[in-house]
Design a protein around this motif. Structure first.
Motif, PDB file in Angstrom:
ATOM      1  N   VAL A  94       0.838  -1.208   0.000  1.00  0.00           N
ATOM      2  CA  VAL A  94       0.000   0.000   0.000  1.00  0.00           C
ATOM      3  C   VAL A  94       0.871   1.254   0.000  1.00  0.00           C
ATOM      4  N   THR A  95       1.932   1.248   0.831  1.00  0.00           N
ATOM      5  CA  THR A  95       2.834   2.399   0.892  1.00  0.00           C
ATOM      6  C   THR A  95       3.534   2.610  -0.439  1.00  0.00           C
ATOM      7  N   ALA A  96       4.042   1.528  -1.036  1.00  0.00           N
ATOM      8  CA  ALA A  96       4.766   1.652  -2.306  1.00  0.00           C
ATOM      9  C   ALA A  96       3.858   2.196  -3.400  1.00  0.00           C
ATOM     10  N   ILE A  97       2.631   1.685  -3.484  1.00  0.00           N
ATOM     11  CA  ILE A  97       1.707   2.156  -4.529  1.00  0.00           C
ATOM     12  C   ILE A  97       1.314   3.611  -4.285  1.00  0.00           C
ATOM     13  N   GLY A  98       0.946   3.918  -3.032  1.00  0.00           N
ATOM     14  CA  GLY A  98       0.532   5.281  -2.718  1.00  0.00           C
ATOM     15  C   GLY A  98       1.638   6.295  -2.924  1.00  0.00           C
ATOM     16  N   LEU A 118      11.445   4.471  -6.250  1.00  0.00           N
ATOM     17  CA  LEU A 118      11.704   5.337  -5.097  1.00  0.00           C
ATOM     18  C   LEU A 118      10.830   4.934  -3.918  1.00  0.00           C
ATOM     19  N   ALA A 119       9.566   4.650  -4.179  1.00  0.00           N
ATOM     20  CA  ALA A 119       8.656   4.247  -3.107  1.00  0.00           C
ATOM     21  C   ALA A 119       9.130   2.950  -2.448  1.00  0.00           C
ATOM     22  N   ALA A 120       9.616   2.034  -3.272  1.00  0.00           N
ATOM     23  CA  ALA A 120      10.125   0.771  -2.725  1.00  0.00           C
ATOM     24  C   ALA A 120      11.373   1.000  -1.882  1.00  0.00           C
ATOM     25  N   ILE A 121      12.206   1.965  -2.293  1.00  0.00           N
ATOM     26  CA  ILE A 121      13.438   2.259  -1.562  1.00  0.00           C
ATOM     27  C   ILE A 121      13.139   2.761  -0.156  1.00  0.00           C
ATOM     28  N   ILE A 122      12.158   3.643  -0.036  1.00  0.00           N
ATOM     29  CA  ILE A 122      11.910   4.287   1.259  1.00  0.00           C
ATOM     30  C   ILE A 122      10.826   3.571   2.066  1.00  0.00           C
ATOM     31  N   LEU A 313      11.232  19.661  -0.624  1.00  0.00           N
ATOM     32  CA  LEU A 313       9.824  19.667  -0.226  1.00  0.00           C
ATOM     33  C   LEU A 313       9.172  18.314  -0.510  1.00  0.00           C
ATOM     34  N   LEU A 314       9.550  17.702  -1.645  1.00  0.00           N
ATOM     35  CA  LEU A 314       9.004  16.394  -1.982  1.00  0.00           C
ATOM     36  C   LEU A 314       9.409  15.349  -0.943  1.00  0.00           C
ATOM     37  N   ALA A 315      10.673  15.380  -0.506  1.00  0.00           N
ATOM     38  CA  ALA A 315      11.140  14.429   0.508  1.00  0.00           C
ATOM     39  C   ALA A 315      10.363  14.609   1.808  1.00  0.00           C
ATOM     40  N   ILE A 316      10.137  15.869   2.214  1.00  0.00           N
ATOM     41  CA  ILE A 316       9.380  16.141   3.443  1.00  0.00           C
ATOM     42  C   ILE A 316       7.952  15.624   3.308  1.00  0.00           C
ATOM     43  N   LEU A 317       7.333  15.890   2.145  1.00  0.00           N
ATOM     44  CA  LEU A 317       5.952  15.455   1.919  1.00  0.00           C
ATOM     45  C   LEU A 317       5.850  13.929   1.914  1.00  0.00           C
ATOM     46  N   LEU A 318       6.817  13.277   1.260  1.00  0.00           N
ATOM     47  CA  LEU A 318       6.800  11.816   1.211  1.00  0.00           C
ATOM     48  C   LEU A 318       6.911  11.219   2.610  1.00  0.00           C
ATOM     49  N   TYR A 319       7.754  11.812   3.427  1.00  0.00           N
ATOM     50  CA  TYR A 319       7.900  11.302   4.798  1.00  0.00           C
ATOM     51  C   TYR A 319       6.600  11.479   5.573  1.00  0.00           C
ATOM     52  N   ILE A 320       5.962  12.646   5.438  1.00  0.00           N
ATOM     53  CA  ILE A 320       4.706  12.902   6.158  1.00  0.00           C
ATOM     54  C   ILE A 320       3.626  11.939   5.698  1.00  0.00           C
ATOM     55  N   VAL A 321       3.537  11.708   4.387  1.00  0.00           N
ATOM     56  CA  VAL A 321       2.510  10.808   3.852  1.00  0.00           C
ATOM     57  C   VAL A 321       2.759   9.376   4.329  1.00  0.00           C
ATOM     58  N   MET A 322       4.027   8.940   4.366  1.00  0.00           N
ATOM     59  CA  MET A 322       4.337   7.588   4.852  1.00  0.00           C
ATOM     60  C   MET A 322       3.922   7.415   6.304  1.00  0.00           C
ATOM     61  N   VAL A 323       4.194   8.415   7.129  1.00  0.00           N
ATOM     62  CA  VAL A 323       3.790   8.355   8.539  1.00  0.00           C
ATOM     63  C   VAL A 323       2.264   8.293   8.639  1.00  0.00           C
ATOM     64  N   ALA A 324       1.584   9.080   7.796  1.00  0.00           N
ATOM     65  CA  ALA A 324       0.119   9.093   7.822  1.00  0.00           C
ATOM     66  C   ALA A 324      -0.450   7.741   7.398  1.00  0.00           C
ATOM     67  N   ILE A 325       0.132   7.143   6.350  1.00  0.00           N
ATOM     68  CA  ILE A 325      -0.341   5.834   5.888  1.00  0.00           C
ATOM     69  C   ILE A 325      -0.154   4.788   6.989  1.00  0.00           C
ATOM     70  N   ARG A 326       1.007   4.811   7.646  1.00  0.00           N
ATOM     71  CA  ARG A 326       1.271   3.858   8.725  1.00  0.00           C
ATOM     72  C   ARG A 326       0.284   4.065   9.868  1.00  0.00           C
ATOM     73  N   VAL A 328      -2.820   5.370   9.820  1.00  0.00           N
ATOM     74  CA  VAL A 328      -4.165   4.931   9.451  1.00  0.00           C
ATOM     75  C   VAL A 328      -4.228   3.412   9.383  1.00  0.00           C
ATOM     76  N   TRP A 329      -3.189   2.795   8.822  1.00  0.00           N
ATOM     77  CA  TRP A 329      -3.169   1.332   8.686  1.00  0.00           C
ATOM     78  C   TRP A 329      -3.253   0.641  10.056  1.00  0.00           C
ATOM     79  N   VAL A 330      -2.470   1.138  11.005  1.00  0.00           N
ATOM     80  CA  VAL A 330      -2.459   0.536  12.337  1.00  0.00           C
ATOM     81  C   VAL A 330      -3.767   0.827  13.075  1.00  0.00           C
ATOM     82  N   MET A 331      -4.276   2.042  12.936  1.00  0.00           N
ATOM     83  CA  MET A 331      -5.525   2.406  13.607  1.00  0.00           C
ATOM     84  C   MET A 331      -6.699   1.569  13.125  1.00  0.00           C
ATOM     85  N   LEU A 332      -6.678   1.217  11.826  1.00  0.00           N
ATOM     86  CA  LEU A 332      -7.770   0.431  11.254  1.00  0.00           C
ATOM     87  C   LEU A 332      -7.615  -1.056  11.524  1.00  0.00           C
TER      88      LEU A 332
END
Length: 670
Positions: A94-98, A118-122, A313-326, A328-332
């Protein structure tokens, strides 16, 4: 020579970072290692430093994940299969696709296949890097276990997705069906091959043990080479070498008890070797990050400030989105946490959905490090004879995400988690002394034990307490033991068991031990080199020659045999008397001095060489003594006289003493 110098400097940098961290542990170790790498980058040898990606994965990542697999608790792993699949496969996909789709949307000039790369790397997380940040924080057990299991398996998910993305970019063709097929084959195939090879190598090592070939020169190199061999075989079959090493490591962990049948010395050397290797390799990764950062930044100098700003800015946004995905995933409920101290006493391993705070901790704790950097560096240097496009941008983004994932938890987690309360070492020392005293008393009550073996083990146990020896107590006890020796000799002489000559020799030797001053040694040396002494030595040589001739006669042989028997009888009797006296005299206040005296008489009595039976008896006594120590700790914990942390530290000290002292005992007769 250049390779030798570069590797040596990397080792020095990793060691230097560890030294600095020891002195100033408030800053996570990873930052010191990155800083050491930055300093190395100023050396000409590390200008535009390039590490071949294949070698990086084989030499650094393979043994690290094999070691992690060995340290994994298999029972906990069995109970956490659904959690592992959820976090390591489901969340990773889910993280890699998103992240891939989001990156292409924001940075459309980057091809879609490379955004997925890149998504797979991080995507992969690093529990080792997390450990360096949370070493002083009290991380909830369920969360910590979930993060460790996730990082153990999501590396393979990220690597497989990364490989598929590179193939799609290189060939220009991508089939979802073929991609999923390749993912399953690589993932499942890696586990199967790793499990089979792990079983094979454990059987080989067991065979070494059965054939008494379990020496350090065999077992240690065999153990070190195992992850490299397994990685290469799995890759040759087109499967994940990383997952193969993880699976093999788990198999080795399951067979740990059987493999521990090898000698103590081999265990100590093997454990120490692996500990050093893992620490150095972990340090390598972040030192290399520091080394490569200037090169990456230099390669970005041709870009405009707008482009660089967009990447930041892209690196910062990607990090924030990854934290958000994690989060939501755990909360659900995507990764239900097994809380070891659940309020439900009937099921202390109850899985439950974490609250918002724990979910946020899980999200922020997804630190990226070893695998992320290794995949970024493994991007090919060229494609079809030309420089690989966007390679610098991908490495730059990955490096920024790594730094952000290290920096944010360093700031946030100390505000969410309590600091670990340091154990009072004075109370630990008190309980440790009580534990040793209990074991010693149990040993003293064992009347069937050989006094010599019992005293040897007691002497060893007392050294666990680390007490200072009072010289006055030592001298007083030494004079008292001399009196015991003299009384025993008098009794033997009155009973007609020894003659006066034997009694005088042993009594004189015991008396000399009470006053071993430097002045006595000085007088001895002066007499030794005096003219009279030279004359006496000449007479001694003449008497020795006469004695040798007499010993060849029947009368001489009989006299010598009788003398030796009397000496042995007298030595054994005096040794037993002294041992009994010391056991009766010993108190908590004088136990250090008693141990000193006992050691003196043990060494003096060691002229009779040990047999295998002697060593076996000592080992059995020592094992029994250690079991008594474990029982003492368990009883104290059951009665709530000590905390779990105190019990863990005491048990750890017993385990360490077992490795060290068992080797001393077993080696005494060699």
């Amino acid at each position: 020579m250049e390779i030798f110098y570069s590797v040596s400097l990397l080792v020095v940098a990793a060691v230097a970072a560890n030294i600095i961290y020891t002195e100033w542990p408030k800053v996570p170790l990873a930052f010191y290692q990155i800083g050491a790498g930055l300093l190395l980058s100023f050396l000409p040898l590390f200008h535009h430093y390039v590490l071949y990606p294949e070698m990086f994965m084989l030499i650094i990542i393979a043994p690290l994940l094999f070691s992690d697999g060995q340290a994994t608790n298999f029972r906990n792993l069995q109970r956490s299969v659904s959690q592992i699949l959820s976090l390591s496969v489901g969340l990773a996909l889910v993280t890699a696709i998103g992240i891939g789709l989001l990156t292409h949307l924001i940075y459309p000039t980057l091809p879609l296949a490379l955004t997925f790369a890149l998504a797979a790397i991080i995507t992969p997380t690093d529990s080792v890097a997390l450990g360096s940040i949370t070493s002083d924080l009290e991380m909830p057990g369920g969360i910590n276990s979930a993060l460790e299991n996730e990082s153990l398996f999501n590396d393979a998910s990220g690597i497989v997705i990364f490989d598929l993305a590179l193939v799609a970019f290189s060939t220009g063709n991508f089939s979802l069906t073929n991609g999923l097929k390749s993912f399953v084959v690589s993932f499942i195939g890696g586990l199967v091959i790793g499990g089979l090879l792990g079983y094979f190598f454990t059987e080989v090592q067991s065979w070494f043990i059965k054939q008494s070939m379990d020496t350090t020169s065999v077992i240690v190199p065999f153990s070190i080479m195992t992850p490299f061999a397994i990685y290469l075989v799995a890759e040759a079959f087109g499967c994940s070498g990383i997952l193969a090493d993880v699976a093999a490591g788990i198999v080795f962990g399951i067979a740990r008890n059987r493999l521990r049948l090898t000698s103590t010395n081999v265990q100590v050397v093997s454990n120490a070797t692996w500990s050093i290797l893992v620490n150095i390799l972990n340090g390598f990764v972040f030192v290399l990050l520091g080394v490569t950062l200037p090169t990456v930044i230099t390669n970005m100098t041709n870009y405009s400030s707008t482009q660089i700003g967009l990447l930041v800015l892209l690196a910062i946004l990607l990090y924030i989105v990854m934290v958000a995905i994690r989060y939501v995933w755990v909360m659900l409920g995507g990764g239900k946490i097994r809380y070891p101290h659940s309020q439900n006493q009937h099921n202390r391993n109850l899985r439950s959905r974490p609250n918002s705070k724990d979910s946020f901790i899980m999200a922020v704790s997804g630190i990226h490090g070893t695998i992320t950097l290794s995949m970024a560096l493994s991007i090919p240097l060229t494609l079809s004879g030309h420089l690989f496009p966007f390679r610098n941008e991908l490495i730059f983004l990955a490096a920024l995400v790594i730094l952000l994932s290290l920096l944010i938890p360093t700031i946030v987690l100390p505000r969410l988690l309590p600091t670990i309360t340091k154990l009072d070492q004075n109370s630990i020392a008190t309980y440790r002394n009580q534990m040793v005293d209990y074991s010693i008393q149990r040993l003293k009550n064992n009347t069937s034990a050989n006094p010599r073996d019992r005293d040897y083990v007691i002497d060893t146990l007392v050294s666990q307490k680390g007490q200072q020896v009072d010289r006055k107590q030592v001298m007083l006890l030494m004079r008292q033991t001399v009196q015991v020796v003299q009384q025993t000799l008098t009794d033997l002489s009155n009973q007609g068991k020894i003659n006066n000559k034997v009694a005088n020799i042993i009594a004189q030797r015991a008396s000399m031990s009470t006053d071993r001053r430097f002045s006595n040694y000085l007088r001895f040396l002066l007499r030794r080199f005096s003219r009279k002494s030279r004359q006496n030595r000449q007479k001694f040589r003449e008497r020795k020659q006469n004695f040798l001739e007499y010993s060849k006669t029947e009368e001489g042989k009989k006299t010598i045999a009788d003398f030796q028997n009397q000496m042995k009888l007298a030595e054994d009797a005096t040794f037993k008397s002294v041992s009994k006296f010391l056991a009766q005299t010993e108190t908590k206040e004088n136990s250090g001095a008693v141990a000193f005296i006992r050691r003196f008489y043990n060494v003096q009595h060691e002229r009779i060489s040990n047999s295998d039976a002697d060593n076996d008896r000592r080992i059995q006594l020592f094992i029994a003594a250690l079991q008594d120590e474990y029982s003492f700790v368990a009883n104290q914990y059951a009665q709530k006289k000590i905390t779990k942390e105190q019990a863990d530290q005491l048990n750890q000290s017993i385990s360490t003493d077992q490795l060290i002292y068992m080797q001393n005992i077993s080696g005494a007769g060699e």
